[in-house]
Design a protein around this motif. Structure first.
Motif, mmCIF file in Angstrom:
data_model
loop_
_atom_site.group_PDB
_atom_site.id
_atom_site.type_symbol
_atom_site.label_atom_id
_atom_site.label_comp_id
_atom_site.label_asym_id
_atom_site.label_seq_id
_atom_site.Cartn_x
_atom_site.Cartn_y
_atom_site.Cartn_z
ATOM 1 N N ASN A 180 -6.755 44.833 9.115
ATOM 2 C CA ASN A 180 -5.125 44.986 9.371
ATOM 3 C C ASN A 180 -4.935 46.112 10.898
ATOM 4 O O ASN A 180 -4.053 45.198 11.769
ATOM 5 C CB ASN A 180 -4.099 44.943 8.186
ATOM 6 N N SER A 181 -4.935 47.310 10.545
ATOM 7 C CA SER A 181 -5.362 48.257 11.574
ATOM 8 C C SER A 181 -5.485 47.982 13.014
ATOM 9 O O SER A 181 -4.627 47.810 14.314
ATOM 10 C CB SER A 181 -5.313 49.441 11.110
ATOM 11 N N ILE A 182 -6.558 47.041 12.625
ATOM 12 C CA ILE A 182 -7.946 46.797 13.946
ATOM 13 C C ILE A 182 -6.747 45.936 14.483
ATOM 14 O O ILE A 182 -6.374 45.723 16.086
ATOM 15 C CB ILE A 182 -8.516 47.018 13.750
ATOM 16 N N LEU A 183 -6.639 45.035 14.212
ATOM 17 C CA LEU A 183 -5.154 43.502 14.369
ATOM 18 C C LEU A 183 -4.276 43.922 14.324
ATOM 19 O O LEU A 183 -4.004 43.527 16.037
ATOM 20 C CB LEU A 183 -5.554 42.517 13.810
ATOM 21 N N SER A 184 -3.600 44.715 13.910
ATOM 22 C CA SER A 184 -1.822 45.620 14.716
ATOM 23 C C SER A 184 -2.098 46.043 15.955
ATOM 24 O O SER A 184 -1.849 46.080 16.924
ATOM 25 C CB SER A 184 -1.783 46.735 13.505
ATOM 26 N N TRP A 185 -3.280 47.167 16.253
ATOM 27 C CA TRP A 185 -3.782 47.105 16.882
ATOM 28 C C TRP A 185 -3.664 46.285 18.498
ATOM 29 O O TRP A 185 -3.343 46.763 19.425
ATOM 30 C CB TRP A 185 -4.854 48.422 17.550
ATOM 31 N N VAL A 186 -4.958 45.153 18.643
ATOM 32 C CA VAL A 186 -5.140 44.469 18.720
ATOM 33 C C VAL A 186 -4.230 43.546 19.884
ATOM 34 O O VAL A 186 -3.247 43.583 20.417
ATOM 35 C CB VAL A 186 -6.083 43.647 18.103
ATOM 36 N N VAL A 187 -2.953 43.586 18.654
ATOM 37 C CA VAL A 187 -1.963 42.810 19.420
ATOM 38 C C VAL A 187 -0.142 43.549 19.696
ATOM 39 O O VAL A 187 0.718 43.490 20.938
ATOM 40 C CB VAL A 187 -1.162 42.113 17.609
ATOM 41 N N GLU A 188 -0.727 44.478 19.671
ATOM 42 C CA GLU A 188 0.099 45.262 19.916
ATOM 43 C C GLU A 188 -0.509 45.726 21.610
ATOM 44 O O GLU A 188 0.830 45.973 22.662
ATOM 45 C CB GLU A 188 0.626 46.973 19.014
ATOM 46 N N ILE A 189 -1.907 45.807 21.866
ATOM 47 C CA ILE A 189 -2.024 46.245 23.108
ATOM 48 C C ILE A 189 -1.421 44.396 23.829
ATOM 49 O O ILE A 189 -1.384 44.724 24.927
ATOM 50 C CB ILE A 189 -3.825 46.799 23.206
ATOM 51 N N SER A 190 -1.949 43.812 23.190
ATOM 52 C CA SER A 190 -2.060 42.340 23.660
ATOM 53 C C SER A 190 0.121 42.189 24.583
ATOM 54 O O SER A 190 0.299 41.701 25.480
ATOM 55 C CB SER A 190 -2.142 41.255 22.807
ATOM 56 N N GLN A 191 0.372 42.902 23.583
ATOM 57 C CA GLN A 191 1.997 42.637 23.998
ATOM 58 C C GLN A 191 2.516 43.367 24.766
ATOM 59 O O GLN A 191 3.079 42.966 25.791
ATOM 60 C CB GLN A 191 2.841 42.890 22.679
ATOM 61 N N SER A 192 2.094 45.071 25.112
ATOM 62 C CA SER A 192 2.133 45.250 25.973
ATOM 63 C C SER A 192 2.261 44.470 27.507
ATOM 64 O O SER A 192 2.133 45.347 28.162
ATOM 65 C CB SER A 192 2.043 46.840 25.757
ATOM 66 N N TYR A 193 0.899 44.303 27.647
ATOM 67 C CA TYR A 193 0.466 44.090 28.673
ATOM 68 C C TYR A 193 -0.034 42.324 28.936
ATOM 69 O O TYR A 193 -0.376 42.138 29.386
ATOM 70 C CB TYR A 193 -1.503 44.445 28.478
ATOM 71 N N GLY A 194 0.503 41.180 27.982
ATOM 72 C CA GLY A 194 1.321 40.281 28.311
ATOM 73 C C GLY A 194 -0.495 39.732 28.442
ATOM 74 O O GLY A 194 -0.833 38.535 28.454
ATOM 75 N N PHE A 195 -1.417 39.797 27.386
ATOM 76 C CA PHE A 195 -2.096 39.294 27.021
ATOM 77 C C PHE A 195 -1.943 38.396 25.814
ATOM 78 O O PHE A 195 -1.559 38.046 24.870
ATOM 79 C CB PHE A 195 -3.360 40.277 26.034
ATOM 80 N N ARG A 196 -2.490 36.843 26.122
ATOM 81 C CA ARG A 196 -2.063 35.818 25.295
ATOM 82 C C ARG A 196 -3.693 34.953 24.469
ATOM 83 O O ARG A 196 -4.022 33.956 24.534
ATOM 84 C CB ARG A 196 -1.735 34.841 26.128
ATOM 85 N N GLY A 197 -4.005 36.253 23.255
ATOM 86 C CA GLY A 197 -5.495 35.535 22.982
ATOM 87 C C GLY A 197 -5.285 35.318 21.841
ATOM 88 O O GLY A 197 -3.298 35.173 20.938
ATOM 89 N N SER A 198 -5.923 34.581 20.745
ATOM 90 C CA SER A 198 -5.328 33.378 19.807
ATOM 91 C C SER A 198 -5.188 34.562 18.629
ATOM 92 O O SER A 198 -4.513 34.833 17.618
ATOM 93 C CB SER A 198 -6.844 32.579 19.208
ATOM 94 N N ILE A 199 -5.572 35.469 18.333
ATOM 95 C CA ILE A 199 -5.236 36.629 17.857
ATOM 96 C C ILE A 199 -3.951 37.160 17.254
ATOM 97 O O ILE A 199 -3.503 37.439 16.810
ATOM 98 C CB ILE A 199 -6.081 38.303 17.737
ATOM 99 N N LEU A 200 -2.979 37.474 18.571
ATOM 100 C CA LEU A 200 -1.749 37.466 19.263
ATOM 101 C C LEU A 200 -1.127 36.468 18.694
ATOM 102 O O LEU A 200 -0.083 36.280 17.776
ATOM 103 C CB LEU A 200 -1.084 37.878 20.488
ATOM 104 N N LYS A 201 -1.413 34.966 18.971
ATOM 105 C CA LYS A 201 -0.767 34.018 18.374
ATOM 106 C C LYS A 201 -0.129 33.466 17.194
ATOM 107 O O LYS A 201 0.471 33.436 16.684
ATOM 108 C CB LYS A 201 -1.870 32.723 18.884
ATOM 109 N N TYR A 202 -1.944 33.930 16.587
ATOM 110 C CA TYR A 202 -1.697 34.136 15.344
ATOM 111 C C TYR A 202 -1.227 34.980 14.323
ATOM 112 O O TYR A 202 -0.233 34.729 13.243
ATOM 113 C CB TYR A 202 -3.106 33.501 14.167
ATOM 114 N N MET A 203 -0.793 36.192 14.672
ATOM 115 C CA MET A 203 0.050 37.390 14.081
ATOM 116 C C MET A 203 1.320 36.425 14.292
ATOM 117 O O MET A 203 2.041 37.053 13.002
ATOM 118 C CB MET A 203 -0.590 37.983 14.802
#
Length: 182
Positions: free
Chosen positions: A103-126
């Protein structure tokens, strides 16, 4: 080409904004598997492997990402087969730490994704509330079983699942994601 697509998608090019993350993932799974399974790697190989994995992590789908992680773990364990038990235990302990901190790793991926505008499935499903959701496949499977039950002997024909899923009321998927059901 996938790297270029990801870069153009990230900087907001109107032609690549809706790039299919699944396509990126499955295409990147090929070089990741190649570089992981390659017997000897040089610095460029390590850079390409790392870059491919990072792109898949932030832009890719969950299934191919899991396949890449399993491929890496498998290669480590096969390569060290009974040669270095300490490494095998270390990989096992790291896997447990990864699972414990997912969960911490996924939160980190989501935080980076949101900061830089990345749109992978981890962000989408989170953003939808559950990164481990089945993407509606449970419903698709239930409808596929209903179709099979309604046409038990002759079936509905090759590719008929694409038509009948819609006529049975499922709006989002167009095939059951199961060779057996298809």
């Amino acid at each position: 080409s996938q790297l270029l697509t990801v870069i153009l998608m990230s900087i907001g090019s109107r032609y690549f904004v809706n790039t299919d993350y699944q396509g990126i993932s499955y295409v990147l799974l090929v070089p990741i598997t190649y570089y992981v399974c390659k017997e000897h790697r040089n610095r460029l190989d390590w850079c390409l492997l790392t870059l491919s994995f990072a792109i898949m992590l932030f832009f890719g789908g969950r299934g191919p990402l899991l396949c890449a992680v399993i491929c890496i773990a498998y290669k480590i364990l096969i390569r060290q087969r009974c040669k270095n038990p300490i490494l095998i235990v270390t990989v096992f302990v790291l896997a447990l730490i990864l699972i414990y901190n997912i969960n911490s790793i996924l939160s980190w991926v989501v935080e980076i994704s949101q900061s830089y505008g990345f749109r992978g499935s981890i962000l989408k499903y989170m953003e939808r509330g559950d990164v481990f959701s089945d993407s509606g496949r449970g419903t698709i499977h239930a409808i596929a079983r209903s179709i099979i039950a309604d046409h038990p002997l002759m079936g509905i024909g090759l590719g008929g699942d694409r038509y009948y899923l819609g006529s049975y009321g499922f709006k989002y998927g167009n095939y059951p994601h199961s060779i057996f059901y298809e």
